[in-house]
Design an enzyme around this catalytic site. Sequence first.
Site, PDB file in Angstrom:
ATOM      1  CB  CYS A  82      -0.950  -0.051   1.280  1.00 58.28           C
ATOM      2  SG  CYS A  82      -2.066  -1.551   1.093  1.00 58.28           S
ATOM      3  N   GLY A 118      -6.539 -10.208  -1.380  1.00 57.42           N
ATOM      4  CA  GLY A 118      -6.239 -11.608  -1.118  1.00 57.42           C
ATOM      5  C   GLY A 118      -4.827 -12.138  -1.962  1.00 57.42           C
ATOM      6  CB  CYS A 212     -13.297  -1.065   6.132  1.00 56.99           C
ATOM      7  SG  CYS A 212     -13.576  -1.871   7.704  1.00 56.99           S
ATOM      8  CB  CYS A 213      -9.882   2.451   2.542  1.00 63.02           C
ATOM      9  SG  CYS A 213      -8.529   0.640   2.528  1.00 63.02           S
TER      10      CYS A 213
END
Length: 393
Positions: A82, A118, A212-213
């Site tokens: 990220c 995932g 939550c983004c």
Amino acid sequence: MKRRVNVIGVGMTKFAKPGSSPEYFEMAREAGLNALKDAGIAYAEVQQAYAGYVYGDSTCGQRAVYELGLTGIPVVNVNNNCSTGSSALYLARQAIEGGLAECVLAIGFEKMERGALGSKFNDRIPPMDQHVQVMMDAQGFNSAPPAAQMFGGAGREYRWQYGTRRETFAKIAAKARVHASNNPFALFNQILSVEEVLASEDVFDPLTRFQCCPPTCGAAAAILCSDEFAAKHGIKNAVYIAAQAMTTDFASSFEPRSMIKMIGYDMTKDAARQVYEAAGIGPEDIDVVELHDCFTANELLTYEGLGLCPEGGAEQFIWDGDNTYGGKYVTNPSGGLLSKGHPLGATGLAQCTELVWQLRGTADRRQVEGARIALQHNLGLGGACVITMYRKD
């Protein structure tokens, strides 16, 4: 002697939900052309490019940059989870600062799938196996999205330590929506109350869905240059990088078994220390902050990691309104990852774009009055934390 690094051009796309975006190279073209236009230069002036993305084949960076021109320059692909966009910025800054180039492009993009993140490679041990083991030892594993379990677990650990109310975390999400309502680039700009945030479905205590983004698609870019290049092109009073640092995991990420440490608190704290020392500026001097609010729990923890408030003081900081307009700092005026969206490879450069606009005084309805010093925090588990301080003379 290190050379000053100026940010002379920035650009980004409006972020979009998965399934509704153009191709990754089309988004990159839009962001890149916007940055070049903003800088007032032609692509032929760019000597190197660093292209960040997480999900894609190995030379997606070239495919994206080729949309801007075929000039034969080096194109380096960057993947740092990220914090990928800021990692591309970090490399571009080093090239200018070290005298290896006069003008460099940092560009980030992501075309994401629906749903929780995932693993894509199931035939090998994942790179975050040590992080997962900390979580298994500290709290176990359930059916919630793994990232929500990690950051939610850190928020839960903080709650147990300080008795923090669930409403405190929800206030961060409500603040993000208010800020995003003034940002035409934000994905979610409908204002939500604390009660509406808490009423959304539970994901992993203390997190609800609106804390939550979302997975997002988009692109952002920045043009960096030396003072000599800026002077040659008549560019004056540019925003510049006053200091920057990248940290990776310390031993404390894994021992003791702390969720707060595992999700990068010490990476943040040490990178912030390096930046403040290098710039000769403390947190009390900062006007505006874009920080990595992938979950409300991480925004709360990051206030303390960056030294915006004392450890254990985040709840008071939030309820006093010191994280928004009229308080000590304006955090995530863009709406942050929670509301603007989080296309992994683009996020760090979108943060850069917002802060450059803020320091130029061109952020329209979300402008932080008199902003002169800005701080950027971009975190990737696995891990890497990049913190950048920007200034305007």
